[in-house]
Design a protein around this motif. Structure first.
Motif, PDB file in Angstrom:
ATOM      1  N   LYS A 296       1.140  -1.224   0.105  1.00  0.00           N
ATOM      2  CA  LYS A 296      -0.519  -0.352  -0.350  1.00  0.00           C
ATOM      3  C   LYS A 296       0.983   1.215   0.022  1.00  0.00           C
ATOM      4  O   LYS A 296       1.033   1.894  -0.646  1.00  0.00           O
ATOM      5  CB  LYS A 296      -1.293  -0.127   0.984  1.00  0.00           C
ATOM      6  N   ILE A 297       2.198   1.552   1.078  1.00  0.00           N
ATOM      7  CA  ILE A 297       2.849   1.945   1.118  1.00  0.00           C
ATOM      8  C   ILE A 297       3.122   2.386  -0.769  1.00  0.00           C
ATOM      9  O   ILE A 297       3.863   3.276  -0.913  1.00  0.00           O
ATOM     10  CB  ILE A 297       4.004   1.500   2.166  1.00  0.00           C
ATOM     11  N   LEU A 298       4.145   1.585  -1.320  1.00  0.00           N
ATOM     12  CA  LEU A 298       5.116   1.305  -2.007  1.00  0.00           C
ATOM     13  C   LEU A 298       4.323   2.078  -3.440  1.00  0.00           C
ATOM     14  O   LEU A 298       4.802   2.254  -3.861  1.00  0.00           O
ATOM     15  CB  LEU A 298       5.623   0.172  -2.155  1.00  0.00           C
ATOM     16  N   LYS A 299       3.235   1.147  -4.161  1.00  0.00           N
ATOM     17  CA  LYS A 299       2.436   2.099  -4.535  1.00  0.00           C
ATOM     18  C   LYS A 299       2.003   3.277  -4.421  1.00  0.00           C
ATOM     19  O   LYS A 299       2.031   4.363  -5.695  1.00  0.00           O
ATOM     20  CB  LYS A 299       0.974   1.226  -5.057  1.00  0.00           C
ATOM     21  N   TYR A 300       1.610   3.741  -3.426  1.00  0.00           N
ATOM     22  CA  TYR A 300       0.911   4.882  -3.649  1.00  0.00           C
ATOM     23  C   TYR A 300       2.447   6.306  -2.938  1.00  0.00           C
ATOM     24  O   TYR A 300       1.683   7.317  -2.462  1.00  0.00           O
ATOM     25  CB  TYR A 300      -0.159   5.212  -3.063  1.00  0.00           C
ATOM     26  N   ALA A 301       3.618   5.851  -2.526  1.00  0.00           N
ATOM     27  CA  ALA A 301       4.724   6.003  -1.595  1.00  0.00           C
ATOM     28  C   ALA A 301       4.172   7.609  -2.824  1.00  0.00           C
ATOM     29  O   ALA A 301       4.394   9.395  -1.701  1.00  0.00           O
ATOM     30  CB  ALA A 301       5.729   5.690  -2.063  1.00  0.00           C
TER      31      ALA A 301
ATOM     32  N   VAL B 211      10.500  -3.253 -10.106  1.00  0.00           N
ATOM     33  CA  VAL B 211      11.054  -0.759 -10.662  1.00  0.00           C
ATOM     34  C   VAL B 211      12.397  -1.392 -11.122  1.00  0.00           C
ATOM     35  O   VAL B 211      11.444  -1.402 -12.858  1.00  0.00           O
ATOM     36  CB  VAL B 211      10.576  -0.378 -10.065  1.00  0.00           C
ATOM     37  N   LEU B 212      13.257  -1.667 -11.447  1.00  0.00           N
ATOM     38  CA  LEU B 212      14.504  -1.620 -11.997  1.00  0.00           C
ATOM     39  C   LEU B 212      14.638  -2.716 -13.221  1.00  0.00           C
ATOM     40  O   LEU B 212      15.068  -2.261 -14.183  1.00  0.00           O
ATOM     41  CB  LEU B 212      15.740  -1.648 -11.058  1.00  0.00           C
ATOM     42  N   MET B 213      14.337  -3.472 -12.623  1.00  0.00           N
ATOM     43  CA  MET B 213      14.283  -5.184 -13.915  1.00  0.00           C
ATOM     44  C   MET B 213      13.459  -4.871 -14.484  1.00  0.00           C
ATOM     45  O   MET B 213      14.042  -5.234 -15.993  1.00  0.00           O
ATOM     46  CB  MET B 213      14.276  -6.589 -12.855  1.00  0.00           C
ATOM     47  N   PHE B 214      11.909  -4.842 -14.622  1.00  0.00           N
ATOM     48  CA  PHE B 214      10.920  -4.570 -15.403  1.00  0.00           C
ATOM     49  C   PHE B 214      11.325  -3.209 -16.369  1.00  0.00           C
ATOM     50  O   PHE B 214      11.209  -3.306 -17.622  1.00  0.00           O
ATOM     51  CB  PHE B 214       9.521  -4.391 -14.440  1.00  0.00           C
ATOM     52  N   LYS B 215      12.364  -1.777 -16.027  1.00  0.00           N
ATOM     53  CA  LYS B 215      12.241  -1.088 -16.960  1.00  0.00           C
ATOM     54  C   LYS B 215      13.716  -1.275 -18.034  1.00  0.00           C
ATOM     55  O   LYS B 215      13.651  -1.342 -19.134  1.00  0.00           O
ATOM     56  CB  LYS B 215      13.503   0.310 -15.772  1.00  0.00           C
ATOM     57  N   ALA B 216      14.272  -2.330 -16.983  1.00  0.00           N
ATOM     58  CA  ALA B 216      15.935  -2.832 -17.801  1.00  0.00           C
ATOM     59  C   ALA B 216      14.868  -3.911 -18.892  1.00  0.00           C
ATOM     60  O   ALA B 216      15.718  -3.817 -20.037  1.00  0.00           O
ATOM     61  CB  ALA B 216      16.798  -2.984 -17.029  1.00  0.00           C
ATOM     62  N   THR B 217      14.396  -4.911 -18.894  1.00  0.00           N
ATOM     63  CA  THR B 217      14.386  -6.303 -19.466  1.00  0.00           C
ATOM     64  C   THR B 217      12.476  -5.958 -20.150  1.00  0.00           C
ATOM     65  O   THR B 217      12.384  -6.638 -20.897  1.00  0.00           O
ATOM     66  CB  THR B 217      13.968  -7.144 -19.253  1.00  0.00           C
ATOM     67  N   ARG B 218      11.968  -4.777 -19.744  1.00  0.00           N
ATOM     68  CA  ARG B 218      10.435  -5.345 -19.700  1.00  0.00           C
ATOM     69  C   ARG B 218       9.628  -6.292 -20.059  1.00  0.00           C
ATOM     70  O   ARG B 218       8.610  -6.900 -20.260  1.00  0.00           O
ATOM     71  CB  ARG B 218      10.280  -4.602 -21.652  1.00  0.00           C
ATOM     72  N   GLU B 219      10.408  -6.964 -18.969  1.00  0.00           N
ATOM     73  CA  GLU B 219      10.289  -8.811 -18.670  1.00  0.00           C
ATOM     74  C   GLU B 219       9.402  -8.512 -17.487  1.00  0.00           C
ATOM     75  O   GLU B 219       9.836  -8.410 -16.225  1.00  0.00           O
ATOM     76  CB  GLU B 219      10.943  -9.361 -18.670  1.00  0.00           C
ATOM     77  N   ILE B 220       8.583 -10.013 -16.753  1.00  0.00           N
ATOM     78  CA  ILE B 220       7.975 -10.446 -15.516  1.00  0.00           C
ATOM     79  C   ILE B 220       8.227 -11.451 -15.477  1.00  0.00           C
ATOM     80  O   ILE B 220       7.753 -11.374 -14.151  1.00  0.00           O
ATOM     81  CB  ILE B 220       6.279 -10.414 -16.256  1.00  0.00           C
TER      82      ILE B 220
ATOM     83  N   TYR C 262       1.192  -1.358 -11.437  1.00  0.00           N
ATOM     84  CA  TYR C 262       2.097  -0.317 -10.789  1.00  0.00           C
ATOM     85  C   TYR C 262       3.766  -0.180 -11.338  1.00  0.00           C
ATOM     86  O   TYR C 262       4.071   0.566 -11.067  1.00  0.00           O
ATOM     87  CB  TYR C 262       1.819  -0.645  -9.400  1.00  0.00           C
ATOM     88  N   ILE C 263       3.937  -1.040 -11.213  1.00  0.00           N
ATOM     89  CA  ILE C 263       5.191  -1.937 -11.428  1.00  0.00           C
ATOM     90  C   ILE C 263       5.921  -1.436 -13.002  1.00  0.00           C
ATOM     91  O   ILE C 263       6.720   0.137 -12.785  1.00  0.00           O
ATOM     92  CB  ILE C 263       5.912  -3.217 -11.029  1.00  0.00           C
ATOM     93  N   LYS C 264       5.285  -1.107 -13.488  1.00  0.00           N
ATOM     94  CA  LYS C 264       5.044  -0.586 -14.660  1.00  0.00           C
ATOM     95  C   LYS C 264       5.058   1.490 -15.120  1.00  0.00           C
ATOM     96  O   LYS C 264       5.678   1.809 -15.540  1.00  0.00           O
ATOM     97  CB  LYS C 264       4.075  -1.252 -16.232  1.00  0.00           C
ATOM     98  N   GLU C 265       4.901   1.586 -14.055  1.00  0.00           N
ATOM     99  CA  GLU C 265       3.907   2.505 -13.915  1.00  0.00           C
ATOM    100  C   GLU C 265       5.411   3.169 -13.163  1.00  0.00           C
ATOM    101  O   GLU C 265       5.473   3.916 -13.755  1.00  0.00           O
ATOM    102  CB  GLU C 265       2.804   3.240 -13.229  1.00  0.00           C
ATOM    103  N   GLN C 266       5.800   3.142 -11.925  1.00  0.00           N
ATOM    104  CA  GLN C 266       7.201   3.619 -11.707  1.00  0.00           C
ATOM    105  C   GLN C 266       7.961   3.018 -12.366  1.00  0.00           C
ATOM    106  O   GLN C 266       8.617   4.629 -13.069  1.00  0.00           O
ATOM    107  CB  GLN C 266       6.813   2.722 -10.399  1.00  0.00           C
ATOM    108  N   ALA C 267       7.869   2.282 -12.998  1.00  0.00           N
ATOM    109  CA  ALA C 267       9.068   2.076 -14.202  1.00  0.00           C
ATOM    110  C   ALA C 267       9.385   3.215 -15.297  1.00  0.00           C
ATOM    111  O   ALA C 267      10.354   3.942 -15.355  1.00  0.00           O
ATOM    112  CB  ALA C 267       9.379   0.306 -14.907  1.00  0.00           C
ATOM    113  N   SER C 268       8.351   3.689 -15.780  1.00  0.00           N
ATOM    114  CA  SER C 268       7.740   4.458 -16.269  1.00  0.00           C
ATOM    115  C   SER C 268       7.836   5.898 -16.045  1.00  0.00           C
ATOM    116  O   SER C 268       9.159   6.876 -17.010  1.00  0.00           O
ATOM    117  CB  SER C 268       7.272   4.909 -17.750  1.00  0.00           C
TER     118      SER C 268
END
Length: 329
Positions: free
Chosen positions: A221-226, A262-271, A282-288
């Protein structure tokens, strides 16, 4: 069913112990060392049960009288050394339960086995009292010292024992165990496995603990909306975390997995390799939104926070500094 076949990982140690039974080269003293939850008690208990089994094989049969007593934890020739005070094992406890007892022959087994958990808690006097028994044991005695800190044992003790170091269990095996034996769903098993750092005991604890499930939800909850929280909401979140002081380290681990995702998805776009796959939106959004530099800074800040807390810096202050970094754009 108790048996080496049911232990996850630790193949080399199991091979060594089975070989000792088979070749009748059982040592009089062992040190099993590994992190809490790594399986020391399970390995020691299984070895003790196999040694006492009336079938005489390298696996306990689970059916003979000796195995039944061992499984029921009331075997007279398998002694679990206990201690009154939580942080120390005294000389009197070692004398009463081991040194003075070892001269009495086994009641109905081939061996008399003493298992001392948290052996590093023995006082130097207790260790010295035990040393004589380790140096000159009766032929039927087997002493097993279980510890998460082998350096807490005297060099004289360490040099006279066979030392078995428990390594971390592969993440894939931990996840498989949670899903097959505890029916934990895939995404939850990922979280529990990451948290466990290769410890089956820790993974089981996380998977079956309502407290850990609540903690994960609270952290998410904290991480998604920090980023978008109002200052007062963030202050409340920090206050709540501070009040759960005993869980801070676990919270920081969860934060670490999140920002690594977040870092991994930003670098690889893999789930596939993400811990929090089910939060991919949420991870996609923060990665962008976040830069590589910002994510590296956050991961660095998380490490620094752990160091600060170990150094007893004010918890609230350490968390405030962390959240300032998390909210930086």
């Amino acid at each position: 069913m108790v048996g080496f076949n049911n232990i996850i990982g630790h193949e080399e140690i199991i091979r060594h112990l089975k070989n000792a039974i088979e070749t009748e080269k059982v040592s009089h003293s062992y040190i099993l060392t590994g992190d809490p939850g790594s399986g020391k008690k399970l390995l020691a208990g299984t070895y003790a049960t196999a040694l006492q089994c009336e079938e005489g094989g390298t696996e306990p049969c689970g059916k003979c009288e000796s195995c039944k007593k061992a499984i029921g934890k009331n075997h007279p020739d398998i002694i679990m050394v206990s201690h009154e005070k939580p942080n120390t094992i005294s000389i009197d406890e070692i004398r009463d339960q081991v040194v003075n007892d070892v001269s009495i022959k086994p009641y109905f087994s081939h061996y008399k086995i003493y298992i001392i958990a948290d052996a590093e808690l023995m006082t130097p006097q207790a260790q010295n009292a035990l040393l004589k028994t380790i140096e000159e044991p009766p032929e039927y005695a087997v002493i097993m010292l279980l510890t998460s800190n082998a350096d807490g044992l005297l060099p004289t003790i360490r040099s006279r024992c066979v030392r078995l170091d428990l390594k971390v269990v592969d993440d894939g095996l931990v996840k498989k165990y949670l899903m097959e034996h505890l029916q934990i769903p895939d995404y939850q098993a990922d979280i529990d496995t990451s948290y466990a750092h290769g410890s089956i005991g820790k993974a089981k604890e996380a998977a079956t603990s309502q407290e850990f499930a609540d903690m994960t939800q609270n952290a998410l909850k904290i991480l998604k909306y920090a980023d978008t929280m109002e200052v007062y909401e963030l202050t409340d979140a920090i206050k709540n975390l501070t009040s759960e002081k005993q869980n801070i380290s676990d919270y920081l681990d969860i934060f670490l997995f999140w920002f690594r995702d977040v870092l991994m998805f930003k670098a690889t776009r893999e789930i596939d390799n993400l811990v929090f796959k089910q939060e991919i939106n949420y991870i996609k959004e923060q990665a962008s939104k976040r830069s590589y530099e910002n994510l590296e800074k956050i991961l660095d800040a998380l490490d620094k926070t752990k160091v600060r807390l170990r150094a007893n810096v004010n918890t609230e202050l350490a968390l405030e500094l962390l959240f300032l970094t998390i909210r930086e754009k």
